[in-house]
Design a protein around this motif. Structure first.
Motif, PDB file in Angstrom:
ATOM      1  N   LYS A 332      49.112  -8.186  12.976  1.00 14.93           N
ATOM      2  CA  LYS A 332      48.161  -7.251  12.346  1.00 14.93           C
ATOM      3  C   LYS A 332      46.924  -8.004  11.884  1.00 14.93           C
ATOM      4  O   LYS A 332      47.043  -9.091  11.297  1.00 14.93           O
ATOM      5  N   ALA A 366      39.990  -2.980  18.631  1.00 15.27           N
ATOM      6  CA  ALA A 366      41.213  -2.156  18.642  1.00 15.27           C
ATOM      7  C   ALA A 366      41.870  -2.142  20.029  1.00 15.27           C
ATOM      8  O   ALA A 366      43.083  -2.361  20.145  1.00 15.27           O
ATOM      9  N   ALA A 370      45.389  -3.957  21.001  1.00 15.71           N
ATOM     10  CA  ALA A 370      46.536  -3.104  21.367  1.00 15.71           C
ATOM     11  C   ALA A 370      47.207  -3.625  22.636  1.00 15.71           C
ATOM     12  O   ALA A 370      48.436  -3.610  22.760  1.00 15.71           O
ATOM     13  N   THR A 375      47.745  -4.732  16.087  1.00 17.11           N
ATOM     14  CA  THR A 375      46.880  -3.662  15.578  1.00 17.11           C
ATOM     15  C   THR A 375      45.813  -4.268  14.668  1.00 17.11           C
ATOM     16  O   THR A 375      46.034  -5.300  14.035  1.00 17.11           O
ATOM     17  N   ASN A 377      43.036  -2.850  11.704  1.00 15.43           N
ATOM     18  CA  ASN A 377      42.588  -1.726  10.881  1.00 15.43           C
ATOM     19  C   ASN A 377      41.801  -2.286   9.708  1.00 15.43           C
ATOM     20  O   ASN A 377      41.789  -3.501   9.484  1.00 15.43           O
ATOM     21  N   ASN A 431      46.103   2.089  14.695  1.00 20.79           N
ATOM     22  CA  ASN A 431      45.225   1.051  15.241  1.00 20.79           C
ATOM     23  C   ASN A 431      43.790   1.564  15.287  1.00 20.79           C
ATOM     24  O   ASN A 431      43.557   2.724  15.642  1.00 20.79           O
TER      25      ASN A 431
END
Ligand code: NAD
Length: 445
Positions: A332, A366, A370, A375, A377, A431
């Protein structure tokens, strides 16, 4: 820094005076109990339009999470969820009106309203897509109507395949952790990595890297990640070494005193993480500074220094980590922007540029992330009670707090909880989202 207005408004005498004079009286928000975080023992009324796609699975996973699903006659529902995904025409929107017209009054203090819809661009039927877009305006308006109770309203839009990842955003938005996330739209797509199911300690056995971890929001992020089971590698400038060591010792984390703008900082960080573990679960780019000045008086140094900390270092660290496989398959990346990057702010051309670019980073990375099971964010905090905002002049500070629908500033932990949700393995379908953690501030709305 404490909010005296909020304290007085909630004292017995203050309540009487505020009511008599008609002053806004914000209520203290309900937040997670650190001993029992992610507990969902609440009552929810779950409604759905005709042809709705998600209400059934939502009902099933909420029941197994310990939520009591109310029937329409039960008192004290507290929280409302409405699956509006079936609404495909102006006429059918009546179902939304009717549900909330009847039940909105039963939302409790610090209660929750959650609406579920389709991501319009994922629909082939253009009329259905048009009408689903209406949910955004509806939810933002509901949030304004219930904000003075400390209650929030948010919207989850389901992209293709997103039904498989829906449980995490629904649980988070019902929880006390989402206290200051208000009037936001979260999009959930098909999960990019495996969803693990430890809801109470989602970060057990994981290592996360947090920059700017010695104080403020970075410290709260570190504490929240540790509460959720993570080993935190905390980074901060060498001048804050002692503060950082104390913070990391308290949560069993590791300290890495480092100025992230040093030319070899990104390599040092990557090497430190690789030496510690073969996988890094998350990097949270929290370190940031302001150097406010009207543009015509801003020095090149004030521009450059800020840009290197808030943006240049973030990009270099991402490149160094993404050159390895440390984050692959479940990792992440979190960007910390600001509502200044959305609304702009006088005297903050440099800061707003850097923070808008962080929003750009989340958008741009993003898809490539992916493809590797990662992900990315971000959060755009509004007025949060930290040393940064304590330095704002008194009147501006009061205004900053009262401009949100919740009538108060947020706490560092409010930003940390949203990041904790993004970082949880269960949020593998989330995401490319940038959410404001601002209590629905009028700024940039
Ligand atoms: P803060 O000033 O309290 O903490 C920032 C931390 O980053 C400090 O510990 C500092 O030493 C560290 N840091 C600064 N430069 C660094 C460098 N070169 N290398 C390593 N560490 C460095 O700030 P905060 O209020 O906790 O803000 C945290 C983040 O949230 C920032 O990115 C900020 O822009 C953002 N933000 C804050 C607010 C708010 O209201 N406080 C609002 C919007 C966005």
């Amino acid at each position: 820094m404490s909010d005296k207005y909020l304290e007085i408004a909630n004292s017995p005498l203050g309540k009487k005076i505020f009511n008599a004079v008609g002053l806004p009286d914000p209520v203290p928000l309900r937040r997670e109990d650190p001993q029992q975080a992610h507990n969902l023992s609440s009552q929810v009324l779950l409604g759905a339009s005709q042809g709705a796609s998600f209400a059934k699975p939502i009902g099933a996973f909420l029941k197994s999470a310990g939520v009591t699903l109310c029937d329409l006659s039960m008192e004290g529902k507290g929280q409302l969820i409405f699956d509006a995904s079936g609404i495909a025409s102006a006429q059918q929107s009546e179902a939304l009106y009717s549900f909330f017209n009847q039940h909105l009054k039963s939302v409790s203090d610090s209660g929750r309203v959650l609406v579920i819809g389709h991501k319009p661009s994922a629909l082939d039927d253009t009329e259905h897509a048009t009408v689903q877009r209406g949910l955004v305006g509806f939810v933002k308006s509901v949030a304004k109507e219930i904000g003075r109770k400390g209650a929030t309203a948010n919207l989850v839009l389901v992209d293709r395949g997103g039904d498989q990842g829906l449980e995490a955003p629904v649980r988070f938005l019902l929880s006390a952790g989402s206290a200051f996330m208000n009037a936001q739209v979260l999009t959930v797509a098909a999960p990019v990595a495996a969803i693990e199911a430890d809801w109470t300690k989602p970060l057990s056995g994981k290592t996360v890297l947090v920059t700017g971890a010695a104080r403020g929001i970075g410290l709260a992020i570190s504490q929240t990640m540790a509460r959720d089971g993570a080993t935190v590698i905390g980074v901060d400038v060498p001048q804050s070494q002692d503060q950082l060591a104390t913070a990391m010792d308290a949560i069993g984390g590791l300290s890495l005193p480092l100025d992230i703008t040093d030319t070899d900082a990104a390599d040092k960080l990557r090497d430190f993480c690789s030496a510690h573990s073969s996988a890094l679960h998350a990097v949270v780019h929290n370190a940031g500074v302001t150097r406010d000045k009207m543009l015509s008086r801003m020095t090149a140094h004030q521009w450059d220094l800020l840009m290197q900390i808030n943006l240049g270092a973030v990009q270099r660290i991402n490149s160094a980590l993404l050159d390895t496989t440390l984050l692959d398959n479940g990792g992440k990346i979190i960007g910390v922007a600001s509502i200044s990057g959305i609304a702009g702010n006088i005297g903050q051309t440099n800061y707003a540029f850097s923070k808008a670019a962080i929003i750009g980073m989340v958008e741009a990375l993003a898809a490539p992330c992916a493809a590797r099971g990662i992900t990315i964010n971000g959060v755009a905090p509004g007025f949060i009670e930290t040393q940064m905002t304590a330095a704002i002049p008194f009147i501006t500070r009061q205004m900053g707090r009262r401009l949100s629908s919740l009538g108060q500033g947020g706490l560092p932990v409010d930003v940390a909880e949203v990041i904790g949700f993004f970082v949880s393995p269960q949020a593998a379908g989330i995401n490319g989202n940038m959410v404001r953690v601002c209590g629905q501030s009028l700024l940039g709305a």
